[in-house]
Design a protein around this motif. Structure first.
Motif, PDB file in Angstrom:
ATOM      1  N   LEU A  26       0.891  -1.059   0.140  1.00 32.87           N
ATOM      2  CA  LEU A  26       0.234   0.155  -0.431  1.00 32.87           C
ATOM      3  C   LEU A  26       0.833   0.762   0.214  1.00 32.87           C
ATOM      4  O   LEU A  26       0.642   2.188  -0.511  1.00 32.87           O
ATOM      5  N   LYS A  27       1.958   1.525   0.700  1.00 35.74           N
ATOM      6  CA  LYS A  27       2.774   2.210   0.891  1.00 35.74           C
ATOM      7  C   LYS A  27       3.112   2.770  -0.259  1.00 35.74           C
ATOM      8  O   LYS A  27       3.579   3.485  -1.127  1.00 35.74           O
ATOM      9  N   LEU A  28       3.937   1.715  -1.653  1.00 35.44           N
ATOM     10  CA  LEU A  28       4.019   1.917  -2.863  1.00 35.44           C
ATOM     11  C   LEU A  28       2.930   2.449  -3.687  1.00 35.44           C
ATOM     12  O   LEU A  28       3.485   3.304  -4.671  1.00 35.44           O
ATOM     13  N   PHE A  29       1.931   1.766  -3.433  1.00 29.87           N
ATOM     14  CA  PHE A  29       0.968   2.274  -4.592  1.00 29.87           C
ATOM     15  C   PHE A  29       0.794   3.833  -3.813  1.00 29.87           C
ATOM     16  O   PHE A  29       0.572   4.381  -5.178  1.00 29.87           O
ATOM     17  N   LYS A  30       0.870   4.239  -2.814  1.00 34.15           N
ATOM     18  CA  LYS A  30       0.440   5.685  -2.511  1.00 34.15           C
ATOM     19  C   LYS A  30       1.213   6.254  -3.597  1.00 34.15           C
ATOM     20  O   LYS A  30       1.195   7.588  -3.622  1.00 34.15           O
ATOM     21  N   LEU A  31       2.519   6.007  -2.836  1.00 41.05           N
ATOM     22  CA  LEU A  31       3.952   6.539  -3.460  1.00 41.05           C
ATOM     23  C   LEU A  31       3.926   7.057  -5.062  1.00 41.05           C
ATOM     24  O   LEU A  31       3.767   7.984  -5.428  1.00 41.05           O
ATOM     25  N   LEU A  32       3.691   5.693  -5.430  1.00 48.28           N
ATOM     26  CA  LEU A  32       3.459   5.793  -6.984  1.00 48.28           C
ATOM     27  C   LEU A  32       2.538   7.455  -7.575  1.00 48.28           C
ATOM     28  O   LEU A  32       2.754   7.563  -8.185  1.00 48.28           O
ATOM     29  N   HIS A  33       1.441   6.479  -6.210  1.00 47.95           N
ATOM     30  CA  HIS A  33       0.057   8.114  -7.348  1.00 47.95           C
ATOM     31  C   HIS A  33       0.842   9.457  -7.282  1.00 47.95           C
ATOM     32  O   HIS A  33       0.418  10.594  -7.719  1.00 47.95           O
ATOM     33  N   ARG A  34       1.797   9.703  -5.568  1.00 49.26           N
ATOM     34  CA  ARG A  34       2.161  10.946  -5.525  1.00 49.26           C
ATOM     35  C   ARG A  34       2.892  10.846  -5.866  1.00 49.26           C
ATOM     36  O   ARG A  34       2.571  12.550  -7.041  1.00 49.26           O
ATOM     37  N   THR A  35       3.439  10.318  -6.944  1.00 44.61           N
ATOM     38  CA  THR A  35       4.599  10.847  -8.034  1.00 44.61           C
ATOM     39  C   THR A  35       3.946  11.007  -9.220  1.00 44.61           C
ATOM     40  O   THR A  35       4.836  11.886  -9.675  1.00 44.61           O
ATOM     41  N   ARG A  36       3.227  10.775  -9.580  1.00 45.98           N
ATOM     42  CA  ARG A  36       2.139  10.814 -10.496  1.00 45.98           C
ATOM     43  C   ARG A  36       1.811  12.158 -11.001  1.00 45.98           C
ATOM     44  O   ARG A  36       1.569  13.523 -11.591  1.00 45.98           O
ATOM     45  N   GLN A  37       1.014  12.728  -9.379  1.00 44.36           N
ATOM     46  CA  GLN A  37       0.649  13.958  -9.546  1.00 44.36           C
ATOM     47  C   GLN A  37       1.382  14.884  -9.518  1.00 44.36           C
ATOM     48  O   GLN A  37       1.162  16.184 -10.301  1.00 44.36           O
ATOM     49  N   GLU A  38       2.612  14.248  -8.765  1.00 46.94           N
ATOM     50  CA  GLU A  38       3.616  15.388  -8.623  1.00 46.94           C
ATOM     51  C   GLU A  38       3.785  15.561 -10.368  1.00 46.94           C
ATOM     52  O   GLU A  38       4.587  16.765 -10.646  1.00 46.94           O
ATOM     53  N   VAL A  39       4.219  14.569 -10.902  1.00 48.56           N
ATOM     54  CA  VAL A  39       5.480  14.798 -12.166  1.00 48.56           C
ATOM     55  C   VAL A  39       4.574  14.875 -13.214  1.00 48.56           C
ATOM     56  O   VAL A  39       4.725  15.755 -14.054  1.00 48.56           O
ATOM     57  N   PHE A  40       2.984  14.657 -13.283  1.00 51.08           N
ATOM     58  CA  PHE A  40       2.281  15.173 -13.992  1.00 51.08           C
ATOM     59  C   PHE A  40       1.582  16.380 -13.996  1.00 51.08           C
ATOM     60  O   PHE A  40      -0.161  16.522 -14.437  1.00 51.08           O
ATOM     61  N   LYS A  41       1.634  16.920 -13.135  1.00 52.96           N
ATOM     62  CA  LYS A  41       0.852  18.057 -12.716  1.00 52.96           C
ATOM     63  C   LYS A  41       0.111  19.681 -13.528  1.00 52.96           C
ATOM     64  O   LYS A  41       1.335  20.005 -14.258  1.00 52.96           O
ATOM     65  N   ASN A  42      -0.824  20.030 -13.685  1.00 52.21           N
ATOM     66  CA  ASN A  42      -1.405  20.490 -14.670  1.00 52.21           C
ATOM     67  C   ASN A  42      -1.657  19.523 -15.932  1.00 52.21           C
ATOM     68  O   ASN A  42      -2.057  19.868 -16.900  1.00 52.21           O
ATOM     69  N   ASP A  43      -1.698  18.553 -16.232  1.00 52.77           N
ATOM     70  CA  ASP A  43      -2.325  17.113 -17.149  1.00 52.77           C
ATOM     71  C   ASP A  43      -2.648  16.354 -16.814  1.00 52.77           C
ATOM     72  O   ASP A  43      -2.328  15.358 -16.548  1.00 52.77           O
ATOM     73  N   THR A  44      -3.928  16.879 -17.316  1.00 55.42           N
ATOM     74  CA  THR A  44      -4.948  15.351 -17.189  1.00 55.42           C
ATOM     75  C   THR A  44      -5.102  14.464 -17.584  1.00 55.42           C
ATOM     76  O   THR A  44      -5.406  13.983 -16.742  1.00 55.42           O
ATOM     77  N   ARG A  45      -5.126  14.680 -19.413  1.00 57.35           N
ATOM     78  CA  ARG A  45      -4.696  12.943 -19.478  1.00 57.35           C
ATOM     79  C   ARG A  45      -3.178  12.727 -19.239  1.00 57.35           C
ATOM     80  O   ARG A  45      -3.302  11.034 -19.287  1.00 57.35           O
ATOM     81  N   ALA A  46      -2.531  13.165 -18.964  1.00 56.29           N
ATOM     82  CA  ALA A  46      -1.435  12.239 -18.217  1.00 56.29           C
ATOM     83  C   ALA A  46      -1.647  11.579 -17.629  1.00 56.29           C
ATOM     84  O   ALA A  46      -1.078  10.444 -16.796  1.00 56.29           O
ATOM     85  N   LEU A  47      -2.294  12.361 -16.200  1.00 56.45           N
ATOM     86  CA  LEU A  47      -2.539  11.873 -14.755  1.00 56.45           C
ATOM     87  C   LEU A  47      -3.530  11.232 -14.244  1.00 56.45           C
ATOM     88  O   LEU A  47      -3.200   9.984 -14.021  1.00 56.45           O
ATOM     89  N   GLU A  48      -4.594  10.976 -15.547  1.00 58.88           N
ATOM     90  CA  GLU A  48      -5.021  10.252 -15.691  1.00 58.88           C
ATOM     91  C   GLU A  48      -4.699   8.898 -16.587  1.00 58.88           C
ATOM     92  O   GLU A  48      -5.099   7.663 -16.120  1.00 58.88           O
ATOM     93  N   ALA A  49      -4.363   8.729 -17.462  1.00 60.72           N
ATOM     94  CA  ALA A  49      -3.686   7.807 -18.395  1.00 60.72           C
ATOM     95  C   ALA A  49      -2.797   6.873 -17.222  1.00 60.72           C
ATOM     96  O   ALA A  49      -2.065   5.742 -17.231  1.00 60.72           O
TER      97      ALA A  49
END
Length: 124
Positions: A26-49
């Motif tokens: 779960l920790k790794l799952f959440k970390l991946l999602h937090r990283t995704r939100q930071e890396v693809f900030k303001n890019d809704t298509r990339a965030l969703e993909a």
């Protein structure tokens, strides 16, 4: 046990994880999602993909029972997180022939000049 929000099931039961704690998954799952939100900030298509891909990969392996295979999958997920955090940079088309790069603070590093031949220090 599921994650919050989308109800993604990582593993059918804690007993299936054997010696791999569910908290680690779960920790790794959440970390991946937090990283995704930071890396693809303001890019809704990339965030969703990225959200769909992360959830899909965890969902596809939810029934895995082999401790060795689970640890291998966790290593891959951890490596993906590092690559996302350290190698992905956003770019925005500002004109038909211009792109503006938007680096994150994580990516900015001191530039060390490359030298073909190292200079010898003078002895005093």
């Amino acid at each position: 046990m599921g994650s919050r929000g989308q109800g993604t099931v990582l593993f059918a039961s804690p007993a299936q994880t054997q010696n791999v704690p569910i908290k680690k998954v779960l920790k790794l799952f959440k970390l991946l999602h937090r990283t995704r939100q930071e890396v693809f900030k303001n890019d809704t298509r990339a965030l969703e993909a990225a959200r769909q891909k992360i959830n899909e990969e965890f969902r596809n392996n939810k029934d895995e029972t082999s401790e060795e295979k689970i640890n291998e999958l966790l290593k891959i997920a951890s490596d993906v997180e590092v690559i996302l955090r350290t190698s992905v940079i956003q770019a925005v088309h500002t004109d038909s022939d211009k792109i503006v790069l938007i680096p994150r603070k994580d990516l900015l590093q001191d530039n060390t000049p490359y030298l073909d031949k190292p200079t010898k220090k003078q002895e005093s």
